[in-house]
Write an enzyme that holds these catalytic residues in place. Structure first.
Site, PDB file in Angstrom:
ATOM      1  CD1 TRP A 105      -2.685   1.579   0.369  1.00 31.16           C
ATOM      2  CD2 TRP A 105      -2.084   1.928   2.490  1.00 31.16           C
ATOM      3  NE1 TRP A 105      -3.430   2.641   0.848  1.00 31.16           N
ATOM      4  CE2 TRP A 105      -3.062   2.871   2.140  1.00 31.16           C
ATOM      5  CE3 TRP A 105      -1.544   1.939   3.780  1.00 31.16           C
ATOM      6  CZ2 TRP A 105      -3.532   3.829   3.039  1.00 31.16           C
ATOM      7  CZ3 TRP A 105      -2.004   2.887   4.673  1.00 31.16           C
ATOM      8  CH2 TRP A 105      -2.987   3.818   4.310  1.00 31.16           C
TER       9      TRP A 105
ATOM     10  CG  ASP B 169      -2.628  -2.617   7.171  1.00 22.10           C
ATOM     11  OD1 ASP B 169      -3.775  -2.529   7.658  1.00 22.10           O
ATOM     12  OD2 ASP B 169      -2.208  -1.849   6.290  1.00 22.10           O
TER      13      ASP B 169
ATOM     14  CB  ALA C 163      -7.231  -2.621   5.733  1.00 22.64           C
TER      15      ALA C 163
ATOM     16  CE  LYS D   7     -10.128   0.214   3.274  1.00 22.39           C
ATOM     17  NZ  LYS D   7      -9.202   0.900   4.207  1.00 22.39           N
TER      18      LYS D   7
END
Length: 399
Positions: free
Chosen positions: A137, A218, A220, A253
């Protein structure tokens, strides 16, 4: 006698130019394009079959409850909505939800959690290096560098071969020093969509333990690949065996509350006492950066998870988003053998095996906007745009 000099204090006018974020540039270009048929697969938000980013029905109902019952907008404190993080623990941490060596607090999105976690690492061990697979990312490296930590990169993904370079990953981890940090995508790898298999997660976990590395996960997109529990399988496996771990979790999300910035940071150490000490540092850093996180989005998520009827409905809405992602993937994968790999990947993103010039050709000839790397949002497409997107991509690959 004082000597006159032309030297003057530097001011704001002397600031160097900042290189504009490539995604922001792409958004501006797309917005300025007058062609009605333009397709934006650059922005990373879920879109339904009609091309909209919907507000979940459970969130709308929770917001109505919040409107009807909220009695104050007074401060909540640096930890934010404590009930939110308490209710999120079984989802994010699974079987480890009751472990008192793990503590969490609310953050402004997953990005805030990442920054806070790396601030903690830089405080504890400023000599730690962060092992990062590329591509990753785009905001990961700036966040890491902002706290003064060194990045060690390794090639995670072969774009031309459309596969994970697992041997390179293993080599990088075996070369890491004790105390180094390993940044891992919990699921739905951004930007490639290429997730580690269960066996690969197990091997990575073994090396992390053997080399005494600190995993930073991470996560997400939990729930966007195979399901809430399955998507956290690698993360939970690390929690099984690691005395120390940091995780940045996002609800932006899977609850579709992007602009409300709903995240959390979790820290695990070898004892409840050590975790409490670490969280004191975390709270201090949070105080210095944003003082207190915004409340509205976390409050809505908290109400969903605290209301039996809404909590029962949320996984169904999440499953509908996941099913659309996977359906579009299969539709693209079935169109051409060179795109078949997309059907085996997860989450909103994949990378096309195209050059920067081919990306530009897609933009100029077909009004299709994606990152120069070939990274595109699988569900940036409405249902009626999928076939046109496929035709344009295949034509470009054939050129």
């Amino acid at each position: 006698m004082l000597t006159e000099t032309d030297t003057r204090a530097r001011g704001l006018a002397d600031l160097p130019a900042v290189e504009t974020d490539s995604l922001l540039q792409l958004i501006a270009l797309c917005n300025a394009d007058p062609r009605a048929e333009k397709i934006d697969v650059g922005v990373g938000v879920f879109r339904d079959g009609e091309g909209r980013t919907p507000i979940l029905k459970v969130i709308k109902d929770a917001e109505q409850i919040l409107l009807d019952t909220q009695e104050s907008k007074s401060y909540l404190g640096m930890a934010g909505d404590k009930r939110y993080t308490e209710l999120l623990r079984p989802i994010a941490l699974g079987r480890h939800a009751g472990d008192d060596r793990i503590a969490g607090l609310q953050t402004p999105g997953g990005c805030g959690a990442l920054r806070l976690g790396f601030e903690l690492i830089a405080t504890a061990n400023p000599q730690a290096r962060v092992i990062v697979g590329t591509p990753t990312w785009p905001n990961h490296p700036p966040i890491i560098r902002a706290v003064g930590l060194q990045i060690v990169e390794y090639p995670y993904y072969d774009r031309d071969g459309c596969r994970i370079r697992f041997e390179a990953m293993v080599d990088a981890l075996n070369d890491a020093r004790p105390g180094d940090v390993v940044l891992l995508h919990g699921c739905c790898h951004n930007p490639t969509g290429a997730d580690l298999s269960d066996d690969q997660w197990d091997e990575v976990t073994r090396i992390i333990v053997d080399r005494r590395l600190l995993p930073f996960v991470d996560i997400a997109y939990q729930g966007f690949a195979r399901g809430l529990e399955q998507d956290a399988r690698g993360f939970h496996g690390l929690l099984d065996v690691c005395d120390e771990l940091i995780a940045a979790h996002s609800c932006d999300k899977n609850f579709s509350v992007y602009r409300d910035r709903v995240g959390s940071l979790y820290v695990k150490t070898g004892s409840a006492e050590a975790t409490a000490r670490a969280m004191a540092h975390v709270s201090q850093r949070a105080r210095e950066m944003w003082s207190m996180p915004p409340d509205h989005g976390a409050a809505a998520v908290r109400i969903v998870l605290d209301t039996p009827e809404l909590k029962t409905r949320w996984p169904d809405e999440l499953a509908a988003m996941r099913d659309r992602i996977n359906a579009v993937r299969k539709r693209i994968a079935a169109a051409d053998p060179r795109l078949a790999y997309i059907g085996d990947q997860f989450g909103m993103f994949s990378m096309l095996p195209v050059t920067k010039d081919q990306v530009l050709a897609l933009r100029e000839k077909h009004a299709i906007y994606m990152a120069d790397s070939g990274r595109f949002n699988v569900v940036g497409l409405s249902d009626e745009q999928v076939d046109r997107f496929i035709t344009a991509v295949v034509e470009t690959l054939d050129a």
